[in-house]
Design an enzyme around this catalytic site. Structure first.
Site, PDB file in Angstrom:
ATOM      1  N   HIS A  41       0.828  -1.214   0.000  1.00  0.00           N
ATOM      2  CA  HIS A  41       0.000   0.000   0.000  1.00  0.00           C
ATOM      3  C   HIS A  41       0.859   1.259   0.000  1.00  0.00           C
ATOM      4  O   HIS A  41       0.392   2.331  -0.357  1.00  0.00           O
ATOM      5  CB  HIS A  41      -0.893   0.044   1.252  1.00  0.00           C
ATOM      6  CG  HIS A  41      -1.750  -1.167   1.412  1.00  0.00           C
ATOM      7  ND1 HIS A  41      -2.693  -1.521   0.493  1.00  0.00           N
ATOM      8  CD2 HIS A  41      -1.800  -2.106   2.378  1.00  0.00           C
ATOM      9  CE1 HIS A  41      -3.297  -2.643   0.893  1.00  0.00           C
ATOM     10  NE2 HIS A  41      -2.776  -3.014   2.033  1.00  0.00           N
ATOM     11  N   HIS A  93       6.016   6.884   6.203  1.00  0.00           N
ATOM     12  CA  HIS A  93       5.593   6.370   4.905  1.00  0.00           C
ATOM     13  C   HIS A  93       5.066   7.527   4.075  1.00  0.00           C
ATOM     14  O   HIS A  93       4.961   8.656   4.558  1.00  0.00           O
ATOM     15  CB  HIS A  93       4.505   5.291   5.086  1.00  0.00           C
ATOM     16  CG  HIS A  93       3.267   5.823   5.712  1.00  0.00           C
ATOM     17  ND1 HIS A  93       3.071   5.860   7.091  1.00  0.00           N
ATOM     18  CD2 HIS A  93       2.189   6.412   5.163  1.00  0.00           C
ATOM     19  CE1 HIS A  93       1.905   6.429   7.333  1.00  0.00           C
ATOM     20  NE2 HIS A  93       1.360   6.785   6.194  1.00  0.00           N
ATOM     21  N   GLU A 144      -2.729  13.776   0.808  1.00  0.00           N
ATOM     22  CA  GLU A 144      -3.989  13.372   1.453  1.00  0.00           C
ATOM     23  C   GLU A 144      -4.691  14.611   1.989  1.00  0.00           C
ATOM     24  O   GLU A 144      -5.854  14.869   1.640  1.00  0.00           O
ATOM     25  CB  GLU A 144      -3.704  12.367   2.572  1.00  0.00           C
ATOM     26  CG  GLU A 144      -3.107  11.063   2.018  1.00  0.00           C
ATOM     27  CD  GLU A 144      -3.550   9.833   2.769  1.00  0.00           C
ATOM     28  OE1 GLU A 144      -3.240   9.718   3.970  1.00  0.00           O
ATOM     29  OE2 GLU A 144      -4.239   8.995   2.161  1.00  0.00           O
ATOM     30  N   HIS A 200       4.104  10.946   6.016  1.00  0.00           N
ATOM     31  CA  HIS A 200       3.524  10.790   7.358  1.00  0.00           C
ATOM     32  C   HIS A 200       4.550  10.171   8.291  1.00  0.00           C
ATOM     33  O   HIS A 200       5.085   9.093   7.992  1.00  0.00           O
ATOM     34  CB  HIS A 200       2.269   9.904   7.293  1.00  0.00           C
ATOM     35  CG  HIS A 200       1.123  10.588   6.643  1.00  0.00           C
ATOM     36  ND1 HIS A 200       0.060   9.902   6.075  1.00  0.00           N
ATOM     37  CD2 HIS A 200       0.868  11.908   6.451  1.00  0.00           C
ATOM     38  CE1 HIS A 200      -0.798  10.774   5.577  1.00  0.00           C
ATOM     39  NE2 HIS A 200      -0.336  12.006   5.794  1.00  0.00           N
TER      40      HIS A 200
HETATM   41  N1  N7M Z   1      -1.748   7.160   6.874  1.00  0.00           N
HETATM   42  S1  N7M Z   1      -1.634   7.277   8.449  1.00  0.00           S
HETATM   43  O1  N7M Z   1      -2.910   7.729   8.978  1.00  0.00           O
HETATM   44  O2  N7M Z   1      -0.504   8.111   8.815  1.00  0.00           O
HETATM   45  C1  N7M Z   1      -1.319   5.707   9.146  1.00  0.00           C
HETATM   46  C2  N7M Z   1      -0.466   5.584  10.233  1.00  0.00           C
HETATM   47  C3  N7M Z   1      -0.219   4.316  10.786  1.00  0.00           C
HETATM   48  C4  N7M Z   1      -0.816   3.186  10.242  1.00  0.00           C
HETATM   49  N2  N7M Z   1      -0.608   1.900  10.734  1.00  0.00           N
HETATM   50  C5  N7M Z   1       0.530   1.505  11.415  1.00  0.00           C
HETATM   51  O3  N7M Z   1       1.447   2.248  11.648  1.00  0.00           O
HETATM   52  N3  N7M Z   1       0.537   0.203  11.799  1.00  0.00           N
HETATM   53  C6  N7M Z   1       1.649  -0.351  12.593  1.00  0.00           C
HETATM   54  C7  N7M Z   1       2.784  -0.807  11.678  1.00  0.00           C
HETATM   55  O4  N7M Z   1       3.885  -0.041  11.958  1.00  0.00           O
HETATM   56  C8  N7M Z   1      -1.670   3.329   9.168  1.00  0.00           C
HETATM   57  C9  N7M Z   1      -1.918   4.595   8.623  1.00  0.00           C
HETATM   58 ZN    ZN Z   2      -0.248   7.914   5.863  1.00  0.00          ZN
END
Ligand code: N7M
Ligand code: ZN
Length: 260
Positions: A61, A91, A103, A116
């Site tokens: 993703h 990421h 976003e 992020h």
């Molecule tokens: N796009 S976002 O809202 O910044 C986001 C942040 C963490 C996650 N998930 C996450 O960090 N899961 C634990 C694996 O390190 C998913 C989306």
């Molecule tokens: Zn994100």
């Protein structure tokens, strides 16, 4: 499995993840004239140890750098945050063309991409998973990427793409301080929101930096050349061309600004 195509994308996430229609969903369009300057907001302070960086991985993703969050050697504090939030991962989100891919939006304007940097509240919780279920459990720092000069620090990330081309691949990645991906100004907007991917948990204190950093169009194209499919998929491998969620209703929320 959820994704960003018509059959499994943001418009149908609600079928499996009811929070998709919740009251504090992210991302949002930041309408700058409605943001409330809050003089009580402290400066946002990041303190990252480059040795915390461990691996870079292709989740299918996005591409993420994961950090050792076993202690408080890399944290963010201040701003709207109460106490230390421990660095977990960073990421990116991008789009099929340079015209959009961020976003969050600012006054309806998209940037080409968005970084992020994800942290969890290590003062109140003992793990990321527990923090992710609490309203103030996570702190995500959003940084806009604007097409322009090549970014030498983004280059350290794109240099690994050959080794993590397909979903599930990861590669050692250390001696990296995410501060190098922050703009000169730490001016930010902040609001209560959610993860922008399933399970869309409403546990994020968002801080979105006002100023973008640069990325070149060639560097952006490299992100789009990552694959969202496993290597074994053979012929039907497809590129990760877009992974940004549309903006969500603000509902009963206020965006605060750290600057006048
Ligand atoms: N796009 S976002 O809202 O910044 C986001 C942040 C963490 C996650 N998930 C996450 O960090 N899961 C634990 C694996 O390190 C998913 C989306
Ligand atoms: Zn994100």
């Amino acid at each position: 499995q959820w994704g960003y195509e018509d059959h499994n994308g943001p418009d149908v996430w609600q079928d499996l993840f009811p929070l998709a229609n919740g009251d504090r969903q992210s991302p949002i369009n930041i309408i700058t004239k409605d943001a409330l300057y809050d003089p009580s907001l402290q400066p946002l302070l990041v303190d990252y140890d480059p040795h915390s960086a461990k691996v870079i991985s292709n989740s299918g993703h996005t591409v993420a750098v994961e950090f050792d969050d076993g202690d408080d050697s890399s944290v963010v504090r201040g701003g709207p945050l109460m106490g230390n939030y421990r660095l977990r991962q960073l990421h990116f989100h991008w789009g099929p063309s340079d015209g959009h891919g961020s976003e969050h939006k600012v006054d309806g304007v998209d940037y080409a991409a968005e970084l992020h940097i994800v942290h969890w509240n290590s003062e109140k919780f003992s793990s990321f998973v527990k923090a992710a279920c609490a309203p103030d459990g996570l702190a995500v720092l959003g940084v806009f990427l604007k097409v322009g000069e090549p970014n030498r620090y983004i280059e350290k990330i794109t240099d690994t793409f050959g080794a993590i081309r397909s979903k599930g691949k990861q590669s050692p990645f250390t001696n990296f301080d995410p501060s190098c991906l922050l703009p000169a100004s730490m001016d930010f907007w902040t609001y209560p929101g959610s993860l922008t991917v399933p399970p869309l948990l409403e546990s994020v204190v968002w801080t979105v930096l006002k100023d973008p950093i640069s990325i070149s169009c060639e560097q952006l194209a490299m992100f789009r050349s990552l694959l969202s499919t496993k290597e074994t998929a053979g012929i039907e491998s497809c590129c990760m061309t877009t992974n940004h969620r549309p903006v969500q209703p603000l509902k009963n929320r206020k965006v605060r600004a750290s600057f006048l």
